[in-house]
Design a protein around this motif. Structure first.
Motif, PDB file in Angstrom:
ATOM      1  N   SER A 181       0.798  -1.214   0.088  1.00 47.01           N
ATOM      2  CA  SER A 181      -0.212   0.007   0.102  1.00 47.01           C
ATOM      3  C   SER A 181       1.015   1.191  -0.011  1.00 47.01           C
ATOM      4  N   VAL A 182       1.881   1.300   0.900  1.00 50.80           N
ATOM      5  CA  VAL A 182       2.846   2.055   0.827  1.00 50.80           C
ATOM      6  C   VAL A 182       3.612   2.439  -0.660  1.00 50.80           C
ATOM      7  N   GLU A 183       3.978   1.538  -1.141  1.00 49.50           N
ATOM      8  CA  GLU A 183       4.510   1.469  -2.554  1.00 49.50           C
ATOM      9  C   GLU A 183       3.611   2.253  -3.368  1.00 49.50           C
ATOM     10  N   LYS A 184       2.364   1.608  -3.450  1.00 50.16           N
ATOM     11  CA  LYS A 184       1.475   2.261  -4.278  1.00 50.16           C
ATOM     12  C   LYS A 184       1.036   3.826  -4.127  1.00 50.16           C
ATOM     13  N   LEU A 185       1.056   4.130  -2.880  1.00 50.37           N
ATOM     14  CA  LEU A 185       0.812   5.520  -2.712  1.00 50.37           C
ATOM     15  C   LEU A 185       2.060   6.422  -3.293  1.00 50.37           C
ATOM     16  N   PHE A 186       3.144   5.959  -2.857  1.00 45.48           N
ATOM     17  CA  PHE A 186       4.384   6.555  -3.508  1.00 45.48           C
ATOM     18  C   PHE A 186       4.596   6.505  -4.890  1.00 45.48           C
ATOM     19  N   ILE A 187       4.156   5.758  -5.622  1.00 42.41           N
ATOM     20  CA  ILE A 187       4.101   5.381  -7.222  1.00 42.41           C
ATOM     21  C   ILE A 187       3.150   6.398  -7.713  1.00 42.41           C
ATOM     22  N   GLU A 188       2.012   6.506  -7.032  1.00 40.25           N
ATOM     23  CA  GLU A 188       0.885   7.298  -7.496  1.00 40.25           C
ATOM     24  C   GLU A 188       1.505   8.948  -7.388  1.00 40.25           C
ATOM     25  N   TYR A 189       2.160   9.122  -6.259  1.00 36.37           N
ATOM     26  CA  TYR A 189       2.567  10.565  -5.962  1.00 36.37           C
ATOM     27  C   TYR A 189       3.690  10.763  -7.026  1.00 36.37           C
ATOM     28  N   LEU A 190       4.420   9.913  -7.480  1.00 39.86           N
ATOM     29  CA  LEU A 190       5.475  10.220  -8.585  1.00 39.86           C
ATOM     30  C   LEU A 190       5.097  10.249  -9.746  1.00 39.86           C
ATOM     31  N   GLY A 191       4.082   9.676 -10.043  1.00 34.45           N
ATOM     32  CA  GLY A 191       3.545   9.714 -11.426  1.00 34.45           C
ATOM     33  C   GLY A 191       2.789  10.793 -11.681  1.00 34.45           C
ATOM     34  N   HIS A 192       2.293  11.779 -10.932  1.00 27.08           N
ATOM     35  CA  HIS A 192       1.675  13.159 -11.181  1.00 27.08           C
ATOM     36  C   HIS A 192       0.591  13.107 -12.492  1.00 27.08           C
ATOM     37  N   GLU A 193      -0.394  11.869 -12.433  1.00 28.33           N
ATOM     38  CA  GLU A 193      -1.295  11.695 -13.321  1.00 28.33           C
ATOM     39  C   GLU A 193      -2.463  12.465 -13.230  1.00 28.33           C
ATOM     40  N   LYS A 194      -3.516  12.605 -13.955  1.00 27.97           N
ATOM     41  CA  LYS A 194      -4.769  13.416 -13.666  1.00 27.97           C
ATOM     42  C   LYS A 194      -5.523  12.729 -12.540  1.00 27.97           C
ATOM     43  N   TYR A 195      -6.044  13.489 -11.734  1.00 26.84           N
ATOM     44  CA  TYR A 195      -6.916  13.271 -10.727  1.00 26.84           C
ATOM     45  C   TYR A 195      -6.082  12.718  -9.468  1.00 26.84           C
ATOM     46  N   SER A 196      -4.575  12.928  -9.479  1.00 20.02           N
ATOM     47  CA  SER A 196      -3.534  12.173  -8.619  1.00 20.02           C
ATOM     48  C   SER A 196      -4.117  12.664  -7.040  1.00 20.02           C
ATOM     49  N   TYR A 197      -4.224  13.688  -6.905  1.00 23.66           N
ATOM     50  CA  TYR A 197      -4.718  14.137  -5.682  1.00 23.66           C
ATOM     51  C   TYR A 197      -5.931  13.346  -4.986  1.00 23.66           C
ATOM     52  N   THR A 198      -6.870  13.159  -5.552  1.00 22.55           N
ATOM     53  CA  THR A 198      -8.168  12.423  -5.307  1.00 22.55           C
ATOM     54  C   THR A 198      -7.707  10.993  -5.036  1.00 22.55           C
ATOM     55  N   PHE A 199      -6.948  10.204  -5.961  1.00 22.36           N
ATOM     56  CA  PHE A 199      -6.375   9.054  -5.753  1.00 22.36           C
ATOM     57  C   PHE A 199      -5.607   8.998  -4.623  1.00 22.36           C
ATOM     58  N   LEU A 200      -4.684   9.959  -4.288  1.00 23.20           N
ATOM     59  CA  LEU A 200      -3.905   9.871  -3.011  1.00 23.20           C
ATOM     60  C   LEU A 200      -4.815   9.936  -1.751  1.00 23.20           C
ATOM     61  N   ASN A 201      -5.712  10.685  -1.767  1.00 25.15           N
ATOM     62  CA  ASN A 201      -6.696  10.988  -0.610  1.00 25.15           C
ATOM     63  C   ASN A 201      -7.172   9.316  -0.292  1.00 25.15           C
TER      64      ASN A 201
END
Length: 354
Positions: free
Chosen positions: A198-218
């Motif tokens: 779960s931590v890995e996925k959070l960090f990968i999402e953060y580094l990706g800067h894809e569309k709606y990333s902030y919503t995904f991170l929350n």
């Protein structure tokens, strides 16, 4: 572009430029203490200043930085930031205005919280609340991942997702509203691969800067906390003293976060079986704020999120968060943030484009 899990593991274990500097500094002192002073004097001071590196031997006095939330998040519009703690960084005590979730991804990490030393093992998740003095020591290849979260996020989006009797809910209620210093929470998850993935996925999402990333991170962070509670609620270490009124106050705050658009003092008091006057006093004693201040902050936090993450018109956002008139919303927003909702949205959009 998102990293694969293999690419992420290479990224997180690789040494960055600043880590190499700190590693060289560490071994210069450890292996050649007799020449260490001369070594430090020959360092590039301009480079150290530009990269904001910390070299204790070059400082004439102690260093206790306070990291302000506004400074850290000034070029960032989301609620969550992730980073790797640089290995071999000289340990220094510091405090900050936001929540820090330190996840031990690999190896062993030593930390001191309010003067109390702790040794964190792989799989440990340590939650450090605002205004808590702490330091971190990593002098080998161990990896610690930091998840930094705005305090306001707990007062709106995240707090309402926690059940009233959960360990996290009790903890957040205590540190957010009772302001007791020195609290911390450590989940000892051992070799639970579900948690670290779960931590890995959070960090990968953060580094990706894809569309709606902030919503995904929350959403991903909420799911991360749910996993901690489902699998490790009995594996917690904390100095938190559970109060008899904690659960009822948590229930009240959950209720307000879910019903802030329409909640009134009298209706909420009646919902919980209190008179308005007694309920008002209970809220003030339990949180340090009035009922109206809590509702205002929840509404403004939700408005900020809508301004950052949607294209809704300002009148629509005003209606969404429960203000009766656009004029009242505009006045309240500008008083709180020093700018109009439109200016806030424009500033957030410009930061996203950088």
């Amino acid at each position: 572009m998102k990293l694969t899990r293999s690419e992420f593991q290479n990224y997180i274990h690789s040494y960055e430029q600043d880590e190499i500097f700190y590693r060289d500094l560490y071994f210069a002192e450890k292996e050649h203490p007799e020449t260490f002073r001369e070594y430090c004097q020959n360092l590039d001071r301009e480079m150290i200043a530009q990269r904001k590196l910390y070299v204790p031997a070059l400082r004439k006095e102690g260093w206790l930085p306070y990291l302000n939330e506004g400074t850290l998040f000034q070029d960032f519009t989301g609620d969550i930031m992730l980073s790797k703690h640089y290995r071999y960084t000289p340990a220094f005590a510091h405090e900050h205005e936001f929540f820090e979730i330190m996840c031990i991804y690999d190896g062993t990490v030593k930390t001191t919280i309010q003067g109390i030393p702790h040794t964190l093992q792989q799989g440990d998740v340590c939650i450090i609340p605002p205004h808590t003095r702490h330091s971190v020591s990593i002098f080998d290849d161990s990896i610690a991942i930091n998840i930094l979260v705005r305090t306001s996020a707990f007062q709106s989006t995240f707090f309402q997702t926690l059940t009233a009797d959960s360990a996290l809910s009790q903890f957040f209620t205590h540190v957010l509203y009772h302001k007791t210093e020195g609290n911390f929470l450590i989940f000892h998850t051992g070799n639970d691969k579900i948690v670290m993935k779960s931590v890995e996925k959070l960090f990968i999402e953060y580094l990706g800067h894809e569309k709606y990333s902030y919503t995904f991170l929350n959403s991903m962070l909420i799911l991360f906390w749910a996993k901690l509670l489902r699998y490790h609620e009995n594996d917690i270490e904390s100095i938190l003293t559970k109060e008899t009124t904690g659960s009822s106050m948590t229930e009240i705050l959950n209720y307000l976060n879910q019903n802030f658009q329409i909640a009134s003092l009298s209706d909420t008091a009646a919902h919980f079986g209190y008179s308005s006057s007694h309920f008002s006093k209970l809220i003030k004693e339990g949180t340090g704020r009035t009922f109206l201040q809590i509702i205002r902050d929840i509404k403004l936090n939700q408005a900020c999120r809508a301004l950052r993450e949607t294209t809704l018109s300002i009148p629509s956002i005003c209606k969404l968060v429960g203000y009766e008139t656009t004029e009242h919303f505009m006045r309240t927003f500008k008083k709180a943030y020093g700018m109009t909702p439109g200016e806030y949205r424009k500033t957030s959009s410009s930061l996203l484009e950088k």
